[in-house]
Structure formats: C-alpha cells, structure tokens
Design an enzyme around this catalytic site. Structure first.
Site: not given
Ligand code: OSB
Ligand code: MG
Length: 370
Positions: A162, A164, A189, A239, A263
């Site tokens: 993924k 960012k 993301d 999310d 989550k």
């Molecule tokens: O948007 O999924 C997200 C981490 C912190 C806050 C938001 C997100 C994330 C990640 C990391 O994408 C996921 C991980 O490796 O823990």
């Molecule tokens: Mg996310």
C-alpha cells in the site's frame, strides 16, 4: 468475571523510520498499554492506539486515557461480566471515543480467552495458521526512493503493498512502482487528502490496476465516495469513515465503497469489528485488517481477528521490526515467507517484556475498581 484493577502504562516508542502520510509525519509512536486484572487474578492486555495528535480521528493518547480512567473503567465497577460482548453494550452509553473503548474491550477479550484456555484467534472464531500480510509505505522523498523501499519489502516477502499518496505525490509514484513491479498487488491510501476537484488525478490512478484506493475523500463523506465509485473501476475502500456496523451498512447501501479497511481501534473493539466483518462477508464487500502502528499487544489482537475466514486480503500487519527497534513483547511478531503465524499460546499469546515496556514508559496509572 469481575474486573478489580487496571494499570495504564503510557509509552513513547521511537520509530525505526518516520511515517509520512497526507496528515503529517510521525517519528515517535505514543500509545498506552491497558492491563486489567480480574478478581481471580486473570490478566488481560489491551492497547490504546490513538495518536499523539488528533489527525486520524478526534481522539489523542491523552484524551482517550482520560476517558478510560474517568468513564470506561468506572462503568465496569461491580459488573460480573458473563461474556466479552457485554462490554460493547455497556460502553454504548458513551458517544464516540472508539479507541479508548477498544483498549479496554480488547483486554477483556484477552481475559475471557485465557479463562477458557484458548488462543484468542480460535476464541474469536478464527483459526491457528499463517496469515498473509501486506505493508503500508509512507510518502517518500521521490518516486525513485519509493521504488527502492518497495523493492526491499517485496524481497522480505510482503504479498501486498500500500502506498500513501497525497495531491502532488501520487500518479508519478504509482506509475514508477507499477512499471517496476507489473504483477505486484498494489493499492493506495489517500487519508482523505482529495476532493471532487481532483477527479482527473483519480481517473489517472484508475489505469494502474490498483487493488483499491483507500479513503480518497472526507472522513464523514459517503455521497462523494459514491460519486467517485461510479466513475472508476478501481474499488474504493473506506477507512476513517467506518466507526461502527451502522457506518458499514451505510457505505454498502449507498455503494460508497467495495471494500472496508477494518481496524479494531477505530470501531470500538472486537465485538463491533466481528459484526462488521460478518456483514461485509454476507454482502460481498471485501474486508481486511488495517493497522495503527501498533506495538506487540495491539498487533496480537489484529492477528487474532485477521485469522477469521472473512479476511481474505492481506492486512496492514507487518513484523514488529519494521516499526520498532525493540517491541514490548517477548515473542516479537516476525514474518516468514510473507506470512505471520497466529500465536498458539492462550489469550493474545504474547507476553509483555516488562523491562522493555518500562524503558518506554513515561507515566503509569493504577486504578482500583472497588
Ligand atoms: O490510514 O491506514 C491508515 C497508520 C496510521 C494511521 C492510519 C493508517 C496507517 C497505516 C499503517 O496505513 C498501517 C500499519 O502498518 O500499521
Ligand atoms: Mg487508511
């Protein structure tokens, strides 16, 4: 089960590398470990994964630990819990504060799994075995650097990557990674960094065979996400939007997304998370386990959840050493052939390394419930 005592350990864990998203940069992970003890001496652990800064949700480490101490723990006083699902109902009288709720609720699941002598994975309806995992890579200085970071994780066996993204750091990065790894399971993301005005950019991203685009628009928007999904083939994944089963139903009914990044912390705990996973499965929405840069306790809860059959897409559940120099549990989470093994010991299946925990600890609270 009667909860008699709680301890809250406030930790600051330096990250191996800073993590950059459309929100900003994080180089120290603030978190709390919640330890509960029952009248029979059963111990349960939960992790509070609110961040230091309220950018992902409104909660912060400070506000959530206050909610735990002043509202959630008192709500458990004198309640002889018969089932871990009861906690979700008990906490529903309070609005929001999902991460605070999850920290306590997950600790209670750990206690009940231990009381029934089972690993949390099977206690939650999952299974013991290996789960496929992916990696979430923060925004890098340049597409070239990004390609090298991706190469490193692919060589370690991560089966899904993924990236960012944010406006100005998107199409070029995705184009270069896709050109280098034509068959990689790849997704992006945006952490709500875009608006309808960015439709042309989003249509360009649609050409790179992405598994999904996560949270492009606002964190409470469903309508614009529907509008986007109608114009692109890439599945939209939500999310930040999904805080409850009701939100998942809304996304499904409005066709705002085809996938949900689930989550535990964001939905207030494991009971709600399982209800959402079941709903998604029944309605053919893809559901997969997200991450919050958890330490070993939160990570163990994620692995147990992701061992359930609904989770067919690799989660954001990476090895401990990708985040921290040393994790707070003795049996650190490791990755083998792109997979993480579900712990087989009872409960969450990991043991806190007390000296390591204390080395990160900046404050400790003890709350006696009587
Ligand atoms: O948007 O999924 C997200 C981490 C912190 C806050 C938001 C997100 C994330 C990640 C990391 O994408 C996921 C991980 O490796 O823990
Ligand atoms: Mg996310």
């Amino acid at each position: 089960m009667l909860i008699k005592k709680a301890e809250i350990f406030h930790l600051q864990m330096p990250l191996v590398a800073p993590f950059k998203t459309s929100y900003g940069e994080m180089s120290i992970k603030h978190l709390c470990i919640v330890k509960l003890v029952s009248e029979d001496g059963i111990e349960g652990y939960g992790e509070l994964d609110a961040f230091e800064v309220p950018w992902y949700t409104e909660e912060t480490t400070e506000t959530a630990s206050l909610i735990i101490r002043s509202h959630l723990l008192p709500q458990l006083k004198g309640v002889d819990l018969q089932n871990p699902n009861q906690v979700n109902t008990l906490f529903k009288v309070f609005r929001g504060n999902e991460m605070a709720k999850a920290a306590v609720e997950t600790a209670i699941w750990d206690m009940f799994a231990k009381a029934s002598n089972q690993p949390l994975a099977t206690f939650l309806g999952g299974s013991i075995g290996d789960i496929d995992v992916g990696v979430s890579i923060g925004i890098q200085e340049s597409p070239e650097i990004l390609v090298n970071v991706v190469r490193k994780y692919v060589s370690e066996g991560y089966s899904r990557v993924k990236l960012k993204i944010k406006p100005g750091s998107d199409v070029e990065s995705v184009q270069q990674v896709r050109a280098t790894f034509p068959n990689l399971s790849l997704m992006v993301d945006a952490n709500s960094g875009y608006t309808r005005a960015d439709i042309e950019t989003l249509k360009k991203l649609d050409k790179y065979d992405l598994a999904m685009i996560e949270q492009p628009f606002g964190t409470t928007d469903f309508v614009d996400h529907t509008w986007l999904q109608q114009q692109i083939a890439t599945p939209v994944c939500l999310d930040e939007n999904i805080r409850s089963l009701a939100d998942a139903k809304q996304a499904f009914t409005l066709k705002s997304a085809k996938a949900i990044n689930l989550k535990i912390a964001r939905v207030g705990g494991l009971s709600e998370a399982i209800a959402i996973a079941e709903f998604c499965f029944e309605n053919n929405m893809l559901v997969w386990c997200g991450g919050m840069y958890e330490a070993g306790i939160g990570r163990a809860h994620n692995i147990a959840l992701a061992s359930r059959a609904e989770f067919t897409f690799p989660g954001d559940i990476s090895a401990s050493n990708r985040y921290f120099h040393q994790d707070i549990v003795q049996n650190e989470i490791t990755i083998n052939n792109g997979k993480i093994a579900t712990p087989t010991n009872i409960g969450i299946g990991v043991t806190v390394d007390q000296p390591v925990l204390e080395s990160y600890c900046t404050k400790r609270e003890v709350i006696v419930l009587d």
